[in-house]
Design a protein around this motif. Structure first.
Motif: not given
Length: 84
Positions: A24, A31, A41-45, A47, A57-60
């Motif tokens: 994280r 970012q 990468f707004p939804s990167a997190d 997984d 999580r950017f396409n796992t």
């Protein structure tokens, strides 16, 4: 983080030492550093964790993708002229 002539592979045993919290923090750094290059990468997190490896999580993507991207951003910052 030091630059390497070779990208880190998803199977690199060092990846197992990165916790969800570490990943994280690295995501936040990507970012921040990527923004100046137009990388958002707004939804990167984080997984899930598979076989002791935290996925991003950017396409796992495996955490190695995140680390390699961060190395590229750091290299790009070093190579770009100062804005002062």
């Amino acid at each position: 983080m030091t630059s390497s002539p070779f990208p880190m592979l998803p199977t690199d045993p060092r990846i197992r030492h990165y916790t969800d919290g570490h990943i994280r923090s690295l995501l936040a750094e990507v970012q921040e550093r990527g923004r100046k290059f137009g990388l958002i990468f707004p939804s990167a997190d984080t997984d899930q964790t598979i076989d002791g490896r935290v996925l991003v999580r950017f396409n796992t993507a495996p955490a190695s993708t995140l680390l390699n991207l961060l190395v590229l951003l750091l290299d790009a910052e070093r190579d770009s002229p100062c804005d002062s």
